[in-house]
Design an enzyme around this catalytic site. Structure first.
Site, PDB file in Angstrom:
ATOM      1  N   ASN B 100       0.833  -1.207   0.000  1.00 56.17           N
ATOM      2  CA  ASN B 100       0.000   0.000   0.000  1.00 56.17           C
ATOM      3  C   ASN B 100       0.865   1.253   0.000  1.00 56.17           C
ATOM      4  O   ASN B 100       0.892   2.019   0.956  1.00 56.17           O
ATOM      5  CB  ASN B 100      -0.927   0.009   1.217  1.00 56.17           C
ATOM      6  N   HIS B 185      -6.718  -9.517   4.180  1.00 53.71           N
ATOM      7  CA  HIS B 185      -7.132  -8.707   5.335  1.00 53.71           C
ATOM      8  C   HIS B 185      -8.644  -8.881   5.409  1.00 53.71           C
ATOM      9  O   HIS B 185      -9.356  -8.472   4.492  1.00 53.71           O
ATOM     10  CB  HIS B 185      -6.751  -7.245   5.091  1.00 53.71           C
ATOM     11  N   ASP B 310       2.164  -5.615  12.645  1.00 51.00           N
ATOM     12  CA  ASP B 310       1.260  -4.711  11.929  1.00 51.00           C
ATOM     13  C   ASP B 310       1.805  -3.281  12.028  1.00 51.00           C
ATOM     14  O   ASP B 310       1.077  -2.335  12.305  1.00 51.00           O
ATOM     15  CB  ASP B 310      -0.169  -4.791  12.489  1.00 51.00           C
ATOM     16  N   GLY B 329      -3.741   2.759  12.560  1.00 46.06           N
ATOM     17  CA  GLY B 329      -2.511   1.986  12.629  1.00 46.06           C
ATOM     18  C   GLY B 329      -1.527   2.496  13.652  1.00 46.06           C
ATOM     19  O   GLY B 329      -1.620   3.631  14.111  1.00 46.06           O
TER      20      GLY B 329
END
Lengths: 312, 428
Positions: B100, B185, B310, B329
């Site tokens: 991403n 995901h 993550d 995040g």
């Protein structure tokens, strides 16, 4: 709730939500507000206890009654009131809430009244400014002054809250008014019934100590107060309900459904109303049952009390 | 390079079933020469100097399967150099990077750039993934075969989910033909729409739109159903709820797939969000304590295969907003191991198991010979004082972005040194 408690101070610096207040705080605010009710009815409505103080109204969401109520409250207390027009401000140019807060803070206001579409916006603001912050509604989280004025209205009419059975009906999911009222009415000893279709009922709401109903007749049964909420169509991005017509049939307040409540039950609504959707238009205007206008009137007194107490 | 001797350490190497006090010899080429209890003072040449690691642990270098790097496009959040330094401080020697970026990693030409940058700027081993669909749009598949040939280790839309069931079944067929690893995901967009936290009492109290745990379960159930017919290499990136653990338990005996969990979901719950702490806005969201406990139990029962950081660096500006507007995040690669050790210190999970889920287990899923100390292999390992107490402080973080979700948390266990190919690249 008789005597004056002028010397007593509120435990909080900001009014962000009913959740943060103690019963003592609430009694102080309500007592203070009672004094302003008569002032607001008198010929000369202006006093000067907030003279020299600056109040900034920061409304990121459209509002008629809350904004004008806060503006009037500040002016009647003699404060310099400035209402920011968001459509012309730097926020439209991409300024973040924190930057706006810093800018305003540099002008040394004594109190900022904020309404914002995001839950927690007032909390964020309060961390960045030196003055007190009053929450005039944040997202779907809290609207403390509305709950306080509702309590004042109930006390004015019923002389108490302790032991009353109160139904809050309608779009609970999107409602900050419902959340603030649940906290406040619970604290003051009322029994709270929540009536909503499952699609408009927040998850795990019963953990806040309320009774949940999807059948309105059962929910309003033997209630002293029936508080209706506005269906917030503007916040609904997908299909929550089949139609307004069906909603009215099952969740709109009609004489038939109201007949299940106590005979002397009062009707409340924080406004603005969708007549014919959540409430029968005749009921809304029935001066024997509806206290909707009184809510607006006492709103000014409650906001005067809050401005005074949180400005100190 | 001189031959190096490390003695008297407690060595855990799950791949080789080593769980004992012993030594490690790294040869002149940075390879493992010998490891285990047979390596001790009595059988190394007496003239050789050795490093006494009494009371310390040696683990294989950690393999982190879910890491976001800002390169290309978001270099201000994290670049390969800063990521590499942060990883080393956490004992991580191999990472799988998410696609991403800006532009997204979805075609062969950008892979060359990525590999070159990774090689030149990072000291750790970088294993890039590419997207499952072009431009993350969830419509057209990328060239799994060609991308794989260029060195792409697996395919995922990262923070996005394949919603279209027909497309997902086609992805699985292609992945089966080409032997590709598919990483999903799991989040149904419709159910999770505009959600920011777990759907429950916290979302109700904070007035935030909730994300139901069903959003995760629905996608996992759908994918595992598709997988019954089309058994490709399939990995669920992260799970967050007890409902998902139940589904996995039920399906694990029937079909082959693997599952990951973020250390955040293993260590924190929705109550930690407190008064709108945007640094704890995560995806999947932190859920109830019951969910956290179910995840820990899932680890113990062998239902969950890897623990990931993550690691998602976000600059302060994108977190200093209202909860609804703030970025999702947390930066976490340097705290992955110390925070995982908390599960050992509070007697939740055995140390050997934790290390397995951080090293050999992800390497096995990725089909790479990392995360172990097999003889002849690159000497990628870390030395850890598993009892050393310390406090997480934003300003001491090495990652370019300081958005840790465990600010001020007291941890026990710190990496003392990290080696790659026998070279000490980090020292406390």
């Amino acid at each position: 709730m008789a005597s004056f408690k002028k010397a007593v101070k509120i435990s909080q610096k900001h009014l962000l939500g009913i959740q943060d207040l103690s019963i003592n705080d609430i009694n102080i605010i309500l007592n203070e507000a009672k004094d302003f009710i008569s002032l607001n009815k008198s010929k000369n409505k202006k006093i000067d206890i907030l003279r020299g103080k600056t109040q900034i109204n920061l409304f990121f969401e459209p509002s008629t009654r809350t904004q004008s109520s806060f503006e009037l409250a500040g002016k009647r207390l003699g404060a310099d009131v400035m209402s920011m027009n968001i459509t012309n401000s730097a926020i439209k140019k991409g300024e973040t809430l924190i930057d706006t807060a810093m800018t305003l803070n540099a002008m040394h206001p004594d109190i900022i009244v904020i309404r914002h579409q995001d839950s927690g916006a007032c909390n964020l603001l309060s961390q960045k400014v030196n003055c007190s912050v009053l929450n005039a509604g944040d997202g779907r989280r809290e609207h403390p002054t509305q709950a306080l004025l509702d309590a004042l209205t109930i006390i004015d009419r019923k002389k108490k809250i302790q032991g009353l059975r109160i139904a809050i009906c309608g779009d609970i999911l999107h409602s900050r008014v419902a959340r603030s009222n649940i906290y406040l009415l619970n604290m003051l000893g009322a029994e709270v019934n929540i009536v909503a279709p499952s699609n408009l009922m927040p998850k795990d709401l019963e953990k806040l100590g309320i009774n949940k109903f999807t059948d309105m007749k059962k929910g309003v049964k033997d209630c002293d107060i029936v508080m209706m909420l506005r269906l917030q169509n503007e916040r609904m991005t997908s299909s929550f309900l089949s139609s307004n017509r069906e909603y009215y049939e099952y969740y709109g307040l009609t004489p038939d459904k109201l007949s299940f409540a106590k005979e002397d039950a009062l009707i409340m609504h924080p406004g603005p109303m969708n007549r014919g959707i959540e409430i029968d238009t005749k009921l809304a205007d029935d001066i024997n049952k509806s206290v909707i206008k009184e809510q607006v009137e006492l709103g000014v007194a409650v906001r005067m009390a809050c401005l005074k107490l949180f400005c100190e | 390079m001189k031959k190096q001797y490390f003695l008297n350490a407690y060595i855990i190497d799950p791949k080789n079933s080593i769980d004992e006090i012993g030594g490690l010899i790294v040869n002149e080429n940075g390879k493992i020469e010998a490891v285990g209890k047979k390596v001790n003072k009595n059988n190394i040449p007496s003239r050789e100097k050795f490093i006494n690691l009494e009371g310390k642990h040696i683990f294989p270098g950690i393999v982190d399967m879910r890491v976001f790097v800002g390169e290309p496009g978001y270099e201000y959040k994290e670049n390969f150099r800063t990521l590499s330094n942060a990883a080393l401080a956490g004992g991580v020697t191999s990472v799988v990077t998410m696609p991403n970026t800006q532009p997204v990693i979805d075609n062969v030409s950008i892979v060359d750039f990525l590999k070159r940058r990774g090689r030149d700027k990072a000291k750790i081993n970088i294993y890039p993934t590419a997207t499952l669909t072009k431009n993350l749009e969830g419509k057209n598949m990328t060239e799994f075969g060609l991308l794989q040939n260029k060195g792409i280790i697996g395919f995922t839309d990262g923070v996005k989910t394949i919603q279209n069931s027909r497309l997902m079944s086609r992805i699985m067929r292609s992945a089966y033909d080409l032997g590709s690893l598919v990483i999903q995901h799991a989040e149904d967009y419709e159910l999770a729409e505009n959600g920011t936290v777990n759907d429950g009492i916290i979302s109700t109290k904070l007035g935030l739109q909730g994300i139901t745990d069903l959003a995760e379960k629905v996608i996992i159930e759908r994918d595992l159903t598709l997988l019954e017919d089309l058994n490709c290499r399939y990995h669920i990136a992260q799970i967050s709820s007890s409902k998902s653990v139940e589904v996995i338990k039920y399906k694990k005996n029937e079909i082959d797939f693997t599952t990951g969990v973020s250390i955040n979901n293993l260590s924190l719950n929705e109550n930690d969000i407190g008064d709108f702490r945007t640094f704890l806005k995560l995806s999947p969201p932190l859920r109830r304590e019951e969910d956290r406990l179910a995840l820990v139990q899932g680890l113990k029962d062998g239902l969950i295969d890897v623990i990931v950081s993550d690691h998602k660096p976000e600059d302060e500006e994108s977190k200093r907003l209202t909860f609804a507007q703030a970025a999702t995040g947390a930066s976490g690669i340097e705290t992955l191991l110390p925070l995982s050790l908390e599960l050992y210190h509070n007697d939740s999970v055995k140390l050997f198991k934790i290390i397995e889920l951080l090293t050999h287990s992800p390497a096995k899923i990725l089909n790479i010979d990392k995360g172990n100390m097999s003889i002849g292999n690159d000497a990628d390992f870390c030395i850890v004082d598993i009892n050393k107490p310390w406090v997480v402080k934003k300003e001491k973080m090495i990652s370019k972005s300081k958005n840790t979700c465990i600010e001020n948390k007291k941890l026990q266990g710190k990496v003392i040194s990290t080696f790659i190919k026998g070279i000490e690249l980090y020292k406390l």
